[in-house]
Design a protein around this motif. Structure first.
Motif, PDB file in Angstrom:
ATOM      1  N   GLN A  59     -19.245  20.911 -10.638  1.00 42.59           N
ATOM      2  CA  GLN A  59     -18.821  19.526 -10.834  1.00 42.59           C
ATOM      3  C   GLN A  59     -17.348  19.448 -11.210  1.00 42.59           C
ATOM      4  N   ALA A  60     -16.896  20.394 -12.018  1.00 43.49           N
ATOM      5  CA  ALA A  60     -15.499  20.374 -12.438  1.00 43.49           C
ATOM      6  C   ALA A  60     -14.552  20.606 -11.272  1.00 43.49           C
ATOM      7  N   GLY A 230     -18.011  23.899 -23.685  1.00 45.24           N
ATOM      8  CA  GLY A 230     -19.184  23.577 -24.480  1.00 45.24           C
ATOM      9  C   GLY A 230     -18.840  22.688 -25.668  1.00 45.24           C
ATOM     10  N   ILE A 231     -17.752  23.027 -26.371  1.00 41.09           N
ATOM     11  CA  ILE A 231     -17.328  22.218 -27.517  1.00 41.09           C
ATOM     12  C   ILE A 231     -16.909  20.824 -27.063  1.00 41.09           C
ATOM     13  N   PRO A 314     -14.544  15.108 -20.854  1.00 38.35           N
ATOM     14  CA  PRO A 314     -15.196  16.184 -21.608  1.00 38.35           C
ATOM     15  C   PRO A 314     -15.319  17.483 -20.817  1.00 38.35           C
ATOM     16  N   ILE A 315     -15.503  17.390 -19.514  1.00 38.56           N
ATOM     17  CA  ILE A 315     -15.664  18.603 -18.707  1.00 38.56           C
ATOM     18  C   ILE A 315     -14.317  19.268 -18.450  1.00 38.56           C
ATOM     19  N   GLY A 323      -8.770  26.389 -11.189  1.00 38.38           N
ATOM     20  CA  GLY A 323      -9.304  25.457 -10.208  1.00 38.38           C
ATOM     21  C   GLY A 323      -8.563  24.144 -10.146  1.00 38.38           C
ATOM     22  N   LEU A 324      -7.416  24.055 -10.835  1.00 42.72           N
ATOM     23  CA  LEU A 324      -6.619  22.819 -10.904  1.00 42.72           C
ATOM     24  C   LEU A 324      -7.430  21.652 -11.460  1.00 42.72           C
ATOM     25  N   VAL A 325      -8.455  21.960 -12.276  1.00 42.15           N
ATOM     26  CA  VAL A 325      -9.315  20.923 -12.835  1.00 42.15           C
ATOM     27  C   VAL A 325      -8.514  19.970 -13.714  1.00 42.15           C
TER      28      VAL A 325
END
Length: 381
Positions: A59-60, A230-231, A314-315, A323-325
């Motif tokens: 998803q990210a 996760g945090i 949050p992700i 991944g250039l997220v």
């Protein structure tokens, strides 16, 4: 005749020997090892960390891209739904991988996974019947429930013997799942949302100061055994707080890359940037002074990111440059967009500035004799 007598005697002795019980593959015969609170907690955190990567990376990496393409290519909506569903499987994966950290058998692992789903709150009772599945659930409570389930499965399971298949799922689901669903979920949910709102609110009021703090904290977390994703997902981190936290992860990636460039091959040096800086976890945890140049870089970049209003989700908060997220999420945030000027700003704050500052501070601390390139050596053999 002599041979017959020998065979008869051997058979008589064999009959007198006690029969060894046949091992049940579903029952663990290994006595439970002693766990300290620290080692138990680290195993739970490690299971959560791996699960977050497995469930949320698709998803990210693809979520924002697919959202941008769906208006032009509606058929891609199916793939968007696919990766959203995979993210909702996070609690089950948390339970299963936490169980694996404790070397549980398949039945024990499965019951822990079921309990984690129950405690996560990812499934809500639908008044019309059935359940409504949405989001990833409450990551912290999924981990708490999985920990309770592990204790039950590990210490009660072996005592059930051949009845483990009948009674262990029932005990774990009712006890661990019930505690997670009815007792800890309401408390953890309120606390997590409150903590996230406090952080986001403080960042909105003091974006420069809090941006520096968030960047430093997440730079350290991504170099520790704790999962940054996760945090961030657990406390619903969003907005500028998420964007500056992501910048901290970026600074950690470039910091260890630059610091270890002369001690590692090119591929190993680039691994923290294109993969995860957690590969340097032993170098940082074993010698905390190695974190100093990263701390300085992340403080400055986080402050600039807060001033610019770099935002995230949050992700995205815990992924850094991988991944250039982070950059893609920042460009898709409200008030931004894919204009030429915005793209230049994002390239500058996510790549140019962290890289240049990393070079400056690494050289500065090297000349001061505090760090050396071999402090950041990676040994995978």
């Amino acid at each position: 005749m002599k041979d017959d007598a020998i065979m008869t005697t051997a058979a008589t002795h064999a009959a007198k020997e006690p029969q060894q019980p046949v091992a049940n593959p579903n029952v663990s015969t290994t006595p439970p090892s002693r766990e300290t609170v620290g080692s138990f907690t680290m195993k739970v955190l490690n299971g959560i960390s791996i699960a977050v990567v497995v469930a949320l990376v698709p998803q990210a990496l693809l979520g924002e891209l697919l959202k941008a393409l769906v208006p032009s290519y509606p058929s891609l909506q199916q793939f968007l739904a696919l990766i959203a569903l995979s993210a909702s499987m996070l609690p089950a994966i948390i339970g299963f991988l936490v169980g694996m950290q404790f070397k549980l058998n398949p039945i024990q692992n499965a019951t822990v996974a079921v309990a984690a789903v129950l405690g996560s709150g990812v499934a809500k009772v639908d008044p019309d019947g059935g359940f409504h599945l949405q989001g990833t659930g409450l990551v912290i409570n999924a981990g708490v429930t999985a920990a309770i389930a592990v204790l039950l499965a590990k210490y009660i399971g072996p005592k059930l013997g051949q009845y483990i298949v009948l009674f262990l799922p029932m005990i774990v689901v009712v006890v661990a799942g019930g505690i997670g669903w009815l007792v800890t979920y309401p408390v953890v949910n309120v606390f997590s949302r409150w903590l996230g709102q406090v952080i986001v609110g403080a960042t909105d009021l003091q974006p420069i100061l809090m941006g520096a703090i968030m960047a430093m904290v997440f730079a350290f977390l991504i170099l520790s055994p704790i999962s940054t994703v996760g945090i961030a997902t657990a406390i619903f981190l969003a907005g500028v707080a998420s964007g500056t936290a992501n910048l901290g992860c970026v600074c950690a990636s470039f910091g260890v890359c630059v610091a270890g460039w002369r001690a590692n091959p090119v591929a190993a040096s680039l691994l923290p940037v294109i993969g995860s800086p957690k590969v340097h976890m032993a170098n940082i945890m074993g010698r905390p002074l190695n974190f100093l140049p990263i701390l300085c870089t992340s403080a400055i970049v986080g402050a600039i990111g807060g001033w610019l209003g770099i935002s995230g989700t949050p992700i995205s908060a815990g992924f850094g440059i991988s991944g250039l997220v982070g950059p893609v999420t920042a460009l898709n945030a409200e008030g931004w967009g894919w204009t030429f000027g915005n793209v230049l700003i994002i390239i500058g704050i996510f790549i140019v500035v962290p890289l240049l500052l990393s070079i400056v501070f690494v050289r500065l601390f090297e000349r001061a004799g505090i760090i050396r390139p071999d402090h950041y050596r990676l040994d995978f053999v």
